[in-house]
Design an enzyme around this catalytic site. Sequence first.
Site, PDB file in Angstrom:
ATOM      1  CB  CYS A 189      -0.995   0.020   1.253  1.00 19.88           C
ATOM      2  SG  CYS A 189      -0.150   0.067   2.937  1.00 19.88           S
TER       3      CYS A 189
ATOM      4  CG  ASN B 113       4.587  -1.561   5.024  1.00 19.29           C
ATOM      5  OD1 ASN B 113       5.727  -1.982   5.262  1.00 19.29           O
ATOM      6  ND2 ASN B 113       3.424  -2.467   4.726  1.00 19.29           N
TER       7      ASN B 113
ATOM      8  CB  CYS C 192      -3.266   1.698   7.337  1.00 23.01           C
ATOM      9  SG  CYS C 192      -3.013   3.385   8.261  1.00 23.01           S
ATOM     10  NE  ARG C 193      -4.466   1.493   1.977  1.00 17.91           N
ATOM     11  CZ  ARG C 193      -4.196   2.071   0.762  1.00 17.91           C
ATOM     12  NH1 ARG C 193      -5.408   2.154  -0.005  1.00 17.91           N
ATOM     13  NH2 ARG C 193      -3.244   3.112   0.512  1.00 17.91           N
ATOM     14  CB  SER C 194       0.151  -3.440   2.898  1.00 19.27           C
ATOM     15  OG  SER C 194       1.122  -2.572   3.315  1.00 19.27           O
TER      16      SER C 194
ATOM     17  CG  ASP D  11      -4.753   5.304   2.783  1.00 18.70           C
ATOM     18  OD1 ASP D  11      -4.662   4.851   3.995  1.00 18.70           O
ATOM     19  OD2 ASP D  11      -3.714   5.656   2.311  1.00 18.70           O
TER      20      ASP D  11
HETATM   21  P1  4NP Z   1      -1.446   2.990   4.206  1.00 21.75           P
HETATM   22  O1  4NP Z   1      -1.973   4.364   4.779  1.00 21.75           O
HETATM   23  O2  4NP Z   1      -1.127   3.248   2.832  1.00 21.75           O
HETATM   24  O3  4NP Z   1      -2.827   2.237   4.178  1.00 21.75           O
HETATM   25  O4  4NP Z   1      -0.381   2.444   5.196  1.00 21.75           O
HETATM   26  C1  4NP Z   1      -1.261   5.668   4.641  1.00 21.75           C
HETATM   27  C2  4NP Z   1      -0.411   5.788   5.760  1.00 21.75           C
HETATM   28  C3  4NP Z   1       0.347   6.776   5.751  1.00 21.75           C
HETATM   29  C4  4NP Z   1       0.322   7.964   4.821  1.00 21.75           C
HETATM   30  C5  4NP Z   1      -0.497   7.684   3.652  1.00 21.75           C
HETATM   31  C6  4NP Z   1      -1.167   6.306   3.727  1.00 21.75           C
HETATM   32  N1  4NP Z   1       1.326   8.931   4.760  1.00 21.75           N
HETATM   33  O5  4NP Z   1       1.063   9.722   3.979  1.00 21.75           O
HETATM   34  O6  4NP Z   1       2.006   8.921   5.675  1.00 21.75           O
END
Ligand code: 4NP
Length: 161
Positions: A8, A11, A13-15, A122
């Site tokens: 994702c 890395n 939250c989702r993945s 997300d």
């Molecule tokens: P993820 O969510 O892609 O599901 O891990 C996010 C976590 C952090 C950020 C973006 C998306 N960020 O911009 O820091």
Amino acid sequence: MLNVAFVCLGNICRSPMAELIFRQLAEERGLSLSFNIDSFATSEYEVGSGIYPPAKRTLENHGIRGTHIAKQISLRDVINNDYIIVMDSENLLSLLRLTGGKFGEKIFKLRSFTSRPHDVADPWYSRNFEKAYEDIYEGCECFMQYLLKEHKEAFDYDKRH
Ligand code: 4NP
């Protein structure tokens, strides 16, 4: 042994949710030793961070525990994995940029294995971690069903040995 990588943007939250959910699905089927399961970010935003606390809490509410430290995917990781499972179309484009358009045949969107193949929203932005969990869980379950058919002989062999 199948090498599976969930990907994702951050890395955190989702993945990692997908990694821990899929690991549990493999354990439930007695297939832990048949998989190497990992997860990665397309970005460097959160490299070195643990699982985001609301994502970790959501997993724990569903009886799933585990840790992960965020890392950014490299071309080597794409080469080394059999299946690269992304959460949304943006992740897919980022990976194809990384590979120069190669290895598309082993990159799949998680929910493409389900009957409702939409992006996994997300939760970093939506703040809806429970919805993300449900979308990811269903995607992981359908992906597992796909693999059980696609690699039936290998899994049957692993179970006998
Ligand atoms: P993820 O969510 O892609 O599901 O891990 C996010 C976590 C952090 C950020 C973006 C998306 N960020 O911009 O820091």
